[in-house]
Structures are given as C-alpha cells and as structure tokens.
Design an enzyme around this catalytic site. Sequence first.
Site, mmCIF file in Angstrom:
data_model
loop_
_atom_site.group_PDB
_atom_site.id
_atom_site.type_symbol
_atom_site.label_atom_id
_atom_site.label_comp_id
_atom_site.label_asym_id
_atom_site.label_seq_id
_atom_site.Cartn_x
_atom_site.Cartn_y
_atom_site.Cartn_z
ATOM 1 N N GLU A 105 -6.323 1.992 -13.570
ATOM 2 C CA GLU A 105 -6.035 3.160 -12.884
ATOM 3 C C GLU A 105 -4.796 3.655 -13.417
ATOM 4 O OE1 GLU A 105 -7.804 2.204 -8.431
ATOM 5 O OE2 GLU A 105 -5.851 1.566 -8.876
ATOM 6 N N HIS B 98 -26.956 20.362 -0.709
ATOM 7 C CA HIS B 98 -26.930 21.055 -2.363
ATOM 8 C C HIS B 98 -25.941 22.119 -2.265
ATOM 9 C CE1 HIS B 98 -28.712 21.586 -6.103
ATOM 10 N NE2 HIS B 98 -28.893 22.847 -5.797
ATOM 11 N N CYS C 50 0.857 -1.187 -0.039
ATOM 12 C CA CYS C 50 -0.157 0.062 -0.051
ATOM 13 C C CYS C 50 0.694 1.169 0.109
ATOM 14 C CB CYS C 50 -0.842 -0.106 1.022
ATOM 15 S SG CYS C 50 -1.613 1.437 1.343
ATOM 16 N N GLU D 82 -25.792 14.025 -3.204
ATOM 17 C CA GLU D 82 -27.291 14.411 -3.059
ATOM 18 C C GLU D 82 -28.425 13.321 -3.999
ATOM 19 O OE1 GLU D 82 -28.941 18.159 -3.786
ATOM 20 O OE2 GLU D 82 -27.241 18.712 -5.210
ATOM 21 N N LYS E 25 -0.227 5.280 -5.997
ATOM 22 C CA LYS E 25 -1.142 5.376 -6.968
ATOM 23 C C LYS E 25 -2.257 6.536 -6.864
ATOM 24 C CE LYS E 25 -5.093 3.712 -6.260
ATOM 25 N NZ LYS E 25 -5.670 2.549 -6.241
ATOM 26 N N TYR F 197 -8.675 -3.345 -11.927
ATOM 27 C CA TYR F 197 -8.288 -1.980 -11.313
ATOM 28 C C TYR F 197 -6.936 -1.434 -11.480
ATOM 29 C CZ TYR F 197 -7.297 -2.405 -6.240
ATOM 30 O OH TYR F 197 -6.698 -2.434 -5.209
ATOM 31 N N CYS G 92 -1.398 1.873 -2.959
ATOM 32 C CA CYS G 92 -2.555 2.696 -2.719
ATOM 33 C C CYS G 92 -2.045 4.201 -2.812
ATOM 34 C CB CYS G 92 -3.314 2.526 -1.459
ATOM 35 S SG CYS G 92 -3.449 0.934 -0.754
HETATM 36 P P1 FAD Z 1 1.391 -6.191 1.916
HETATM 37 O O1 FAD Z 1 1.173 -4.888 2.093
HETATM 38 O O2 FAD Z 1 1.838 -6.513 0.556
HETATM 39 O O3 FAD Z 1 2.693 -6.674 2.846
HETATM 40 C C1 FAD Z 1 3.301 -8.000 2.753
HETATM 41 C C2 FAD Z 1 4.898 -7.520 3.276
HETATM 42 O O4 FAD Z 1 5.581 -9.075 3.637
HETATM 43 C C3 FAD Z 1 5.520 -7.025 2.196
HETATM 44 O O5 FAD Z 1 6.518 -6.076 2.471
HETATM 45 C C4 FAD Z 1 6.415 -8.305 1.690
HETATM 46 O O6 FAD Z 1 7.593 -8.060 0.799
HETATM 47 C C5 FAD Z 1 6.626 -8.865 2.696
HETATM 48 N N1 FAD Z 1 7.097 -10.329 2.793
HETATM 49 C C6 FAD Z 1 6.649 -11.285 1.879
HETATM 50 N N2 FAD Z 1 7.170 -12.441 2.236
HETATM 51 C C7 FAD Z 1 8.083 -12.220 3.152
HETATM 52 C C8 FAD Z 1 8.761 -13.210 3.979
HETATM 53 N N3 FAD Z 1 8.654 -14.288 3.408
HETATM 54 N N4 FAD Z 1 9.510 -12.816 4.689
HETATM 55 C C9 FAD Z 1 9.418 -11.443 5.206
HETATM 56 N N5 FAD Z 1 8.482 -10.487 4.664
HETATM 57 C C10 FAD Z 1 7.954 -11.161 3.652
HETATM 58 N N6 FAD Z 1 -5.776 -1.023 -1.646
HETATM 59 C C11 FAD Z 1 -6.830 -0.242 -1.103
HETATM 60 O O7 FAD Z 1 -7.524 -0.454 0.093
HETATM 61 N N7 FAD Z 1 -6.975 0.848 -1.801
HETATM 62 C C12 FAD Z 1 -6.289 1.250 -2.893
HETATM 63 O O8 FAD Z 1 -6.346 2.172 -3.425
HETATM 64 C C13 FAD Z 1 -5.202 0.098 -3.281
HETATM 65 N N8 FAD Z 1 -4.511 0.331 -4.456
HETATM 66 C C14 FAD Z 1 -3.584 -0.448 -4.848
HETATM 67 C C15 FAD Z 1 -3.008 -0.276 -5.907
HETATM 68 C C16 FAD Z 1 -2.085 -1.056 -6.427
HETATM 69 C C17 FAD Z 1 -1.180 -0.673 -7.457
HETATM 70 C C18 FAD Z 1 -1.761 -2.451 -5.756
HETATM 71 C C19 FAD Z 1 -0.696 -3.177 -6.232
HETATM 72 C C20 FAD Z 1 -2.559 -2.515 -4.449
HETATM 73 C C21 FAD Z 1 -3.300 -1.694 -4.257
HETATM 74 N N9 FAD Z 1 -4.254 -1.842 -2.947
HETATM 75 C C22 FAD Z 1 -5.261 -0.883 -2.674
HETATM 76 C C23 FAD Z 1 -4.151 -3.245 -2.273
HETATM 77 C C24 FAD Z 1 -3.395 -3.165 -1.010
HETATM 78 O O9 FAD Z 1 -2.214 -2.609 -1.292
HETATM 79 C C25 FAD Z 1 -3.466 -4.630 -0.358
HETATM 80 O O10 FAD Z 1 -4.527 -4.907 -0.424
HETATM 81 C C26 FAD Z 1 -2.447 -4.365 0.994
HETATM 82 O O11 FAD Z 1 -1.074 -3.789 0.882
HETATM 83 C C27 FAD Z 1 -2.480 -5.727 1.640
HETATM 84 O O12 FAD Z 1 -1.830 -5.705 2.720
HETATM 85 P P2 FAD Z 1 -0.938 -7.151 3.382
HETATM 86 O O13 FAD Z 1 -0.399 -6.576 4.908
HETATM 87 O O14 FAD Z 1 -1.803 -8.303 3.167
HETATM 88 O O15 FAD Z 1 0.297 -7.186 2.283
HETATM 89 P P1 NA7 Z 2 -6.859 -8.954 -10.966
HETATM 90 O O1 NA7 Z 2 -7.879 -8.326 -10.229
HETATM 91 O O2 NA7 Z 2 -6.587 -10.306 -10.548
HETATM 92 O O3 NA7 Z 2 -7.058 -8.896 -12.456
HETATM 93 C C1 NA7 Z 2 -6.088 -9.380 -13.511
HETATM 94 C C2 NA7 Z 2 -6.444 -8.764 -14.767
HETATM 95 O O4 NA7 Z 2 -5.542 -9.306 -15.720
HETATM 96 C C3 NA7 Z 2 -7.755 -9.070 -15.446
HETATM 97 O O5 NA7 Z 2 -8.338 -8.069 -16.154
HETATM 98 C C4 NA7 Z 2 -7.341 -10.372 -16.298
HETATM 99 O O6 NA7 Z 2 -8.306 -10.768 -17.445
HETATM 100 C C5 NA7 Z 2 -6.173 -10.067 -16.677
HETATM 101 N N1 NA7 Z 2 -5.071 -11.206 -17.139
HETATM 102 C C6 NA7 Z 2 -4.789 -12.198 -16.231
HETATM 103 N N2 NA7 Z 2 -4.043 -13.049 -16.723
HETATM 104 C C7 NA7 Z 2 -3.776 -12.719 -17.996
HETATM 105 C C8 NA7 Z 2 -3.150 -12.971 -19.241
HETATM 106 N N3 NA7 Z 2 -2.242 -14.121 -19.127
HETATM 107 N N4 NA7 Z 2 -3.164 -12.169 -20.208
HETATM 108 C C9 NA7 Z 2 -3.817 -11.224 -20.166
HETATM 109 N N5 NA7 Z 2 -4.697 -10.808 -19.430
HETATM 110 C C10 NA7 Z 2 -4.430 -11.430 -18.356
HETATM 111 O O7 NA7 Z 2 -5.390 -8.339 -10.794
HETATM 112 P P2 NA7 Z 2 -4.683 -6.874 -10.640
HETATM 113 O O8 NA7 Z 2 -3.349 -6.844 -10.725
HETATM 114 O O9 NA7 Z 2 -5.460 -5.784 -11.287
HETATM 115 O O10 NA7 Z 2 -5.279 -6.650 -9.021
HETATM 116 C C11 NA7 Z 2 -4.978 -7.740 -8.379
HETATM 117 C C12 NA7 Z 2 -4.969 -7.071 -6.540
HETATM 118 O O11 NA7 Z 2 -4.051 -6.098 -6.365
HETATM 119 C C13 NA7 Z 2 -6.172 -6.260 -6.563
HETATM 120 O O12 NA7 Z 2 -7.303 -7.127 -5.819
HETATM 121 C C14 NA7 Z 2 -5.708 -5.343 -5.438
HETATM 122 O O13 NA7 Z 2 -5.907 -5.778 -4.089
HETATM 123 C C15 NA7 Z 2 -4.284 -5.101 -6.041
HETATM 124 P P3 NA7 Z 2 -9.481 -11.917 -17.234
HETATM 125 O O14 NA7 Z 2 -10.458 -10.786 -16.435
HETATM 126 O O15 NA7 Z 2 -9.141 -12.815 -16.255
HETATM 127 O O16 NA7 Z 2 -9.764 -12.269 -18.600
#
Ligand code: FAD
Ligand code: NA7
Length: 603
Positions: free
Chosen positions: A309, A578, A164, A583, A172, A305, A169
């Site tokens: 995004e 408003h 995040c 609203e 982004k 998403y 988040c």
């Molecule tokens: P993470 O935050 O991923 O933390 C896991 C940590 O564990 C990482 O630092 C990783 O490196 C570490 N780790 C992994 N394996 C090991 C290991 N073996 N030993 C030690 N450390 C390890 N969520 C929202 O609510 N709003 C948003 O707008 C939003 N935007 C997003 C945009 C993007 C591009 C992405 C990719 C995600 C977004 N999310 C958003 C999702 C959100 O970031 C995740 O749901 C959240 O960070 C999950 O938290 P977590 O604690 O499960 O894991």
């Molecule tokens: P998602 O929500 O798992 O979606 C993956 C997207 O990528 C979806 O549109 C898929 O299409 C597409 N996809 C998956 N595999 C392929 C291949 N092989 N070729 C082309 N397109 C593919 O992933 P996000 O990364 O957007 O988000 C995952 C989480 O990260 C989200 O929940 C947040 O917590 C942050 P499909 O619909 O399967 O045809």
Amino acid sequence: MAPVDRSKARVVVERKVSAGGVVIFSKSFCPFCTQVKDLFKDLGVHYEVVELDKIENGSTLQEALLDVTGQKTVPNVFVNKTHVGGCDSTFQARANGRLARLLAEVPQLADQSTSYDYDLIVVGGGSGGLAASKEASTLGKKVLMLDFVVPTPLGATWGLGGTCVNVGCIPKKLMHQAALLAHGMDDARSFGWEFGDQAKHNWETMKNGIQDYIHSLNFGYRVALRTKTVTYDNALAKFIGPHTIKATNTQGVESTLTAETFVLAMGERPRYIGIPGDKEYCITSDDLFSLSYCPGETLVVGASYVALECAGFLARLGLSVTVMIRSILLRGFDQQLANLIGDYMVDHCGIKFIRQFVPTKVEQIEAGTPGRLRVFGKATEGEETYMGEFNTVLFAIGRDACTRNIGLDTVGIKVNAKTGKIPVDEYERTNVPHVYAIGDIQEGRLELTPVAIQAGVLLAQRLYGGSTVKCDYLTVPTTVFTPLEYGCCGLSEERAVTMYGEDNLEVYHSNFKPLEWVLPQREPTQCYAKIICHMQDDERVVGFHFLGPNAGEVTQGFAVAMKCGLTKTTLDSTIGIHPTCAEIFTTLSVTKRSGHTTEVTGC
Ligand code: FAD
Ligand code: NA7
C-alpha cells in the site's frame, strides 16, 4: 494463645491455612520475611501474618510447620491453602506465574471488588480499547483507560486513538486517495478536461491536511471518553500485581491503580529487521504519515499489505519506488490476486520489484530531509551485494505485539514466546480469569480495526450487560488499498483447496472493465472477479475476491450476503446494477475448470 504441644500446634497451623487467603508465618526481625510481606503489599493483596517471635507458642508452631511442610525456616508462605514455601520459592512462584494462578483462586480477593479503584482498567486506547472502555462505562461501570505511545527511534509520536487513527488506516487511506487523484487527473484529459502539462504534488500540504484531521480525531476521542465518563490517563501501564497496575505518565510520575477486571488492547508496533543502520536511518509506517518532508526515492522492504500500500501511493505521487521482497507477495492472501496486484504495480505504476532479496546494511551518505542512504542486501541464498542509493528506506516487515516488559509475567498471563501474542479463547479470556485481551495482540486473529472494535464492544456487553454474544471472527472482509484495490472475504483459493479439496470446489471468474476506464483506454485485462463455491454445500460462496476500483465498497455488501449463506444460485438470481463493476458477480459463468477465456466482451 495458651501453651500447646506439637500436635495441637499442628492443628492450629492447619486451621489457619485452611481458612484460605494468604498466610505468612514470619519473624518480625527477619529480612526475608519483610521481602515477602513487601511483595504481597506491592501486589495489593491482603495477607495474614503470624509473627512467630511475638507469640507465646511461636517455637512450637515452627516445629509444627516442619511437620506440615517439611520446612522449618521462615518465611513460610501459603496461598489459597497451598504451600508456596520460603522467600526464594515465593519470588520464583511470582516469576513463573504460579503465584498469580494461586492468587486468582483466592475467593476473598475476588470479594474485595468494592475496594478496587476501578471496576475495569483498559490498557491501550486504540480501536479495541476505546470501544471496550466506552461500552463498559455506558453499562454503568467505573472505567479507567490508559494509553501511551512510545516514540519511534526517530522520535515520531501521536495522540489518543491508537494505530488506525494515527499511523494506520486513516492516514494510509488518505494518502491512497491522493494517489487515486493523480490517476484521475491522467484520465481527466480523455473526458475533455484541459489543464497545464505539469501537475505537481506538494507533500507538506497533504501531510499537514492529514495531520490536522488526525488531531481533530484525537480531540474527538478525548471528548467522547469524557462524555462517557471514562477516566483517561496518558500513561504507560505495567502490571505489578494480579489486580494492580503501575501507570507512568509523560512526566514520569507514577501511580498505582487497582481494578477487578482488565482488558488488554496494547496493539502492535512495526518490527525492525536488526541490521546495521535500520533504527538510525530508516523509517516505518509509524514515521511515514507525519514525515515533514517528501521521502523522495524510496526503498520499501517487505511484501505484505502495509508495504505494498505504501509503495503504491508513493509511486503514484510521483516518487521512484523499489520494493524488496523476501519471498512472496501478500502471504496469506489469495496468491493469484496477489500476483495480479504485483503485475499492476510493476506494469502501470512504474514500481521496481527486487525479488528474493533481503537488506543487510544501511549506511548514511548524507543527512538531510531527505538525506541519502546506501543500501546493501543479499539474495536469500547469496552473498552481500550493493543494492543502490535511496533517499528513504521504509521497513514494513511485520509488527510486534506490545506485550513485552509490561509485567504480564507478574500476573501469569501466557504469551506465545515466539510471536509475543496472547492466546485467548472464544470469549477473549486469557489464561488468567480476570484478564481479557482484544485486538491485534490476540493470537491467531485478523489484525483489523473493525475486528478490534467489535470484540471490545461485545466483550463489555458480556461482562457487564448480561449478553452472551461472542465476536464472530469468521468471514471477515478486508481490502488492500494498493493502486488497484483488492477486496476479499472468506477463503483464498489455496486455503479452500486445502479445506475442501479441489474436486469439491467450483471457481467462477472473469476479467471486467470499469466503464470509467473506457475513454482513457486503460487495459481491460487488469480488473478481475473470482468466487470460490463449495459444490456439496449448494454451491455456497466460501471465497470472494475482487480486484478493481472501490474494492472496499464493493466487498462490504457481499460480505453481508456471505454471512447469510450466499450461494451461486442467489448471485445468479440477483439483478445487477448497471453500469457498475460489482454487477460482474451476478453474471459469472466461466469456471476455472473449463479453461475458457475470461476476457471482457461487450459492455
Ligand atoms: P492499537 O490501535 O494499536 O492501539 C493500542 C494502543 O495501546 C496504542 O495507542 C499503544 O500505544 C497503546 N499501548 C501499548 N502498550 C501500552 C501500555 N503498556 N500502556 C498504555 N498504552 C499502551 N486495519 C483496517 O481495518 N483497515 C485498514 O485499512 C488498516 N490499515 C492499516 C495500515 C497500517 C499502516 C497499519 C500499521 C495498520 C492498519 N490496520 C488497518 C490495522 C489496524 O490499525 C489495527 O488492526 C488496529 O489499530 C488494532 O487496534 P488495537 O486496539 O488492537 O491496537
Ligand atoms: P506482515 O503481514 O507480518 O508481513 C510481513 C512482510 O515482511 C512479509 O512480506 C514478510 O515476508 C516480510 N518480512 C518479514 N521479515 C522480513 C525480513 N527479515 N526481511 C525481509 N522481509 C521480511 O506485516 P505488515 O507490516 O505488512 O502487516 C502487519 C499487520 O499490520 C497487518 O496484519 C495489519 O494489521 C497491519 P515473508 O512473506 O515472511 O517472506
């Protein structure tokens, strides 16, 4: 031990075994016995050993073992009164999780809590891990948190805080804000602002500002952990025993650490598609937010998403953006809204969509910052074809849970082989009693920061604060920060129809026009509001959908109302503010069933 006959020896064996714990009948010179003893040592498990070659009645005991187990050879291993077998069987039991399950039932191991290094080890320092660690420490427990970021194939890495903060988040939303400002600048002229013709965006300035902020957050988390007396180690965790972790730090130094309880919060990392050139030349969201150069003409692969995004803000920053979509937009979200988002991105942001295509190969034409890449792809039902040249190819095709290669099998923790996710129950319990999982690695739960945080805090309070409150994973609001933002809570229309049947639902909807859009003469048909009501349940709102500015701010409050059982009648009796966009929900009167127009009339 006095000499005994075979039947008495059998009683001796049975008495030893029935005491529970780990009992190894061994011979001191036997290399297989040594292997088994080493295994239990590595697992950090206490065992009792009977060296048959060192005691007077050893050979009679060995005969008795044959009677009891059908096995005469040593080692002969028992765990928690259960016969495990010889060396091979014991290692096999370790590999298939049987050993972990048996060990988890050994009461004396549970009683050894005072001898563990920590009460709790949390693996992962992201949203969920940080929340659980701090709360457990506040409740008086000795907590270790391990966090380690494996660099991306192109070498990007980051500090404490997880996805995040570093690559999700936060950066982004800030890049989205940069994009909104571009739109604001377009509108500003209609409100009388005068400035030069060409506004130019500087990627490096934006990127540096965002990275500086992220570094301040990384520092803040370290301070917070120190203040809460959570021990933090920047090290990769791997289970080597049911209660034992090997932590390897950035210098490669290993340490062995034990805890009574574990919370797993390792999150996910972007998936690679597995075509030639993907890891060598392409980026993911893990690289994008710290990219040292403007990505230029970009191909975004994926339609969820993260993909939309990123495509949205890159286009609004002035870049040429193409999105390659395999099937539908925003799988899992309300498809009417998903398609409205897509239409807006194409019609108003100049984004090109290549539908029903997947990439097959990426070749480098020239290196550089950015370089040039040649992309090949194929229609989902067709032959490979040349798709064009791009400066950057960004994959956003899903994320893989970080659950592989970290020894979960050693502990016997069940992982869904297909998704890599960990099944948990409503208390975030895995199948192993002293191991819990929260956040993105959980199977079947929403992958969102506030969900991970809430689960982490409530879990720690249940474990150590006497609480019984569970995390409520239902009716979770979320927002997609595409150029036109989409906020939703509850069910999509498709899901609601599946759950309740179309005849039992009333869908109210309307377009609306933000007042701020009037002077710039933006089209009034783009913003849209929809609620889905369950008719037999007092027209309770089971789905809320908002496409328009500030969708997150609008949706949050309605989510609270939905938790309180919001009905259409309550909405109708609520007086709106408003002039706002929100609203619209207090005046919705057109049902989808009626087929009447949803066009905006009046102010
Ligand atoms: P993470 O935050 O991923 O933390 C896991 C940590 O564990 C990482 O630092 C990783 O490196 C570490 N780790 C992994 N394996 C090991 C290991 N073996 N030993 C030690 N450390 C390890 N969520 C929202 O609510 N709003 C948003 O707008 C939003 N935007 C997003 C945009 C993007 C591009 C992405 C990719 C995600 C977004 N999310 C958003 C999702 C959100 O970031 C995740 O749901 C959240 O960070 C999950 O938290 P977590 O604690 O499960 O894991
Ligand atoms: P998602 O929500 O798992 O979606 C993956 C997207 O990528 C979806 O549109 C898929 O299409 C597409 N996809 C998956 N595999 C392929 C291949 N092989 N070729 C082309 N397109 C593919 O992933 P996000 O990364 O957007 O988000 C995952 C989480 O990260 C989200 O929940 C947040 O917590 C942050 P499909 O619909 O399967 O045809």
